[in-house]
Design a protein around this motif. Sequence first.
Motif, PDB file in Angstrom:
ATOM      1  N   ILE A  36       0.887  -1.184   0.000  1.00  0.00           N
ATOM      2  CA  ILE A  36       0.000   0.000   0.000  1.00  0.00           C
ATOM      3  C   ILE A  36       0.912   1.218   0.000  1.00  0.00           C
ATOM      4  O   ILE A  36       1.642   1.469   0.965  1.00  0.00           O
ATOM      5  N   ILE A  64      -1.375  -1.082  -4.154  1.00  0.00           N
ATOM      6  CA  ILE A  64      -2.394  -0.021  -4.086  1.00  0.00           C
ATOM      7  C   ILE A  64      -1.700   1.328  -3.954  1.00  0.00           C
ATOM      8  O   ILE A  64      -0.818   1.512  -3.111  1.00  0.00           O
ATOM      9  N   THR A 108      -7.424   2.934  -4.982  1.00  0.00           N
ATOM     10  CA  THR A 108      -7.733   2.478  -3.615  1.00  0.00           C
ATOM     11  C   THR A 108      -8.938   1.521  -3.579  1.00  0.00           C
ATOM     12  O   THR A 108      -9.153   0.853  -2.571  1.00  0.00           O
ATOM     13  N   PHE A 156      -8.545  -2.251  -2.519  1.00  0.00           N
ATOM     14  CA  PHE A 156      -8.696  -2.828  -1.179  1.00  0.00           C
ATOM     15  C   PHE A 156      -9.818  -3.875  -1.185  1.00  0.00           C
ATOM     16  O   PHE A 156      -9.821  -4.794  -0.371  1.00  0.00           O
ATOM     17  N   GLU A 182       2.368  -0.892   4.457  1.00  0.00           N
ATOM     18  CA  GLU A 182       1.794   0.436   4.175  1.00  0.00           C
ATOM     19  C   GLU A 182       2.829   1.538   4.377  1.00  0.00           C
ATOM     20  O   GLU A 182       3.291   1.761   5.489  1.00  0.00           O
ATOM     21  N   THR A 239       2.612   5.333   3.056  1.00  0.00           N
ATOM     22  CA  THR A 239       1.963   6.346   2.219  1.00  0.00           C
ATOM     23  C   THR A 239       2.245   7.746   2.768  1.00  0.00           C
ATOM     24  O   THR A 239       3.356   8.253   2.591  1.00  0.00           O
ATOM     25  N   THR A 286      -3.067   9.719   5.077  1.00  0.00           N
ATOM     26  CA  THR A 286      -3.768   8.566   4.494  1.00  0.00           C
ATOM     27  C   THR A 286      -3.527   7.257   5.248  1.00  0.00           C
ATOM     28  O   THR A 286      -4.307   6.309   5.101  1.00  0.00           O
ATOM     29  N   ASN A 339      -5.969   3.669   5.662  1.00  0.00           N
ATOM     30  CA  ASN A 339      -5.454   2.483   4.958  1.00  0.00           C
ATOM     31  C   ASN A 339      -5.284   1.299   5.911  1.00  0.00           C
ATOM     32  O   ASN A 339      -5.634   0.162   5.572  1.00  0.00           O
ATOM     33  N   ARG A 371      -8.680  -0.051   6.839  1.00  0.00           N
ATOM     34  CA  ARG A 371      -9.333  -0.736   5.706  1.00  0.00           C
ATOM     35  C   ARG A 371      -8.710  -2.116   5.490  1.00  0.00           C
ATOM     36  O   ARG A 371      -9.419  -3.101   5.254  1.00  0.00           O
ATOM     37  N   ALA A 372      -7.361  -2.175   5.583  1.00  0.00           N
ATOM     38  CA  ALA A 372      -6.683  -3.471   5.412  1.00  0.00           C
ATOM     39  C   ALA A 372      -7.101  -4.433   6.519  1.00  0.00           C
ATOM     40  O   ALA A 372      -7.382  -5.612   6.254  1.00  0.00           O
ATOM     41  N   CYS A 398       3.045  -0.997   9.118  1.00  0.00           N
ATOM     42  CA  CYS A 398       2.929   0.394   8.659  1.00  0.00           C
ATOM     43  C   CYS A 398       4.187   1.179   9.002  1.00  0.00           C
ATOM     44  O   CYS A 398       4.596   1.239  10.168  1.00  0.00           O
TER      45      CYS A 398
END
Length: 263
Positions: free
Chosen positions: A6, A30, A35, A38, A51, A53, A57, A61, A64-65, A74
């Motif tokens: 991501i 992604i 997006t 997802f 992740e 980003t 954001t 993210n 959502r994941a 992350c």
Amino acid sequence: MRIAIIGYGKMGHAIERIALERGHEIVSVIDAGNTDSFDSEEFASAEAAIEFTTPSTAPANIMRAASKGVPVVCGSTGWAERRAEVEKAVLDAGGALLASSNFSIGVHVFNNISRRLAHIMGKLPQYTPHLAETHHIHKLDHPSGTAITIAEGIIDECPRISGWEDEGILWMNATEQEQEKMTADIARRAKEIPSDKLPVLALRKDEVPGIHVVSWESPVDAITITHSAKSRDGFALGAVMAAEWIASRKGIYTIDQMMDDIL
Ligand SMILES: NC(=O)C1=CN([C@@H]2O[C@H](COP(=O)(O)OP(=O)(O)OC[C@H]3O[C@@H](n4cnc5c(N)ncnc54)[C@H](O)[C@@H]3O)[C@@H](O)[C@H]2O)C=CC1
Ligand SMILES: O=C(O)C1=N[C@H](C(=O)O)C[C@H](O)C1
């Protein structure tokens, strides 16, 4: 293992290369323009998502994941104020999260040394601490997430330091005249920082991947420790190792838990 990426920027590309070198499969990539992926079967089939980003954001993210049942690593920085909300959402979804401001093994070692140094300095009040970070000019947040983590370690270990304060930002690609003005502003702010606070200075220059310098200065000497990343590969390798580590887990983890387990 099957990995989803991501954020397909500088870190996303480095992570893809290193994940493939370690024999992993990239099942979904992604970025800002897709997006809706997802919701794809490919994303849901990932054993972990990585992740990287932006500060604004990353929280959505991660959540959502996690809602798709995919454990998340992350590396995005600058979203600390939303951490509690995000962690709760991940736990409510029965998911897994390992978020860290820095995945480099060298920074983990550096932070441990900095903590030890700060602990010793707790008994030596003649030493005053300072923290400086240098990064590339595209960086959105300051001070860096790593600098904040290092600062928190110093505050934990040295009882006379009760917090950190932003000393300002110096754009080193600016004109000489602009730099003089910024330096004067920083010097003015530095004078206003109380002695129980750790000043944290951010420098922005060219394409620097990341330098962190902790110094402790007394009237007679100075002790300085530096971590200097040569490229983004150390961050990317640590993030892929974190994906390997978190794939079979549920819950919220720290980089220290992972490093203590694998080192
Ligand atoms: N924890 C660590 O070890 C490290 C953390 N970082 C952090 O990682 C983050 C990313 O760094 P870089 O890759 O250098 O930045 P970058 O700007 O090169 O890449 C960010 C990417 O995220 C994409 N993006 C933006 N919004 C998105 C969204 N809603 N969904 C998916 N993708 C989206 C952008 O289009 C871009 O491709 C920054 O917060 C940085 O501070 C960077 C290096 C190491
Ligand atoms: O934005 C970057 O590039 C980096 N960000 C992280 C941070 O904010 O500490 C980690 C690394 O220093 C590179």
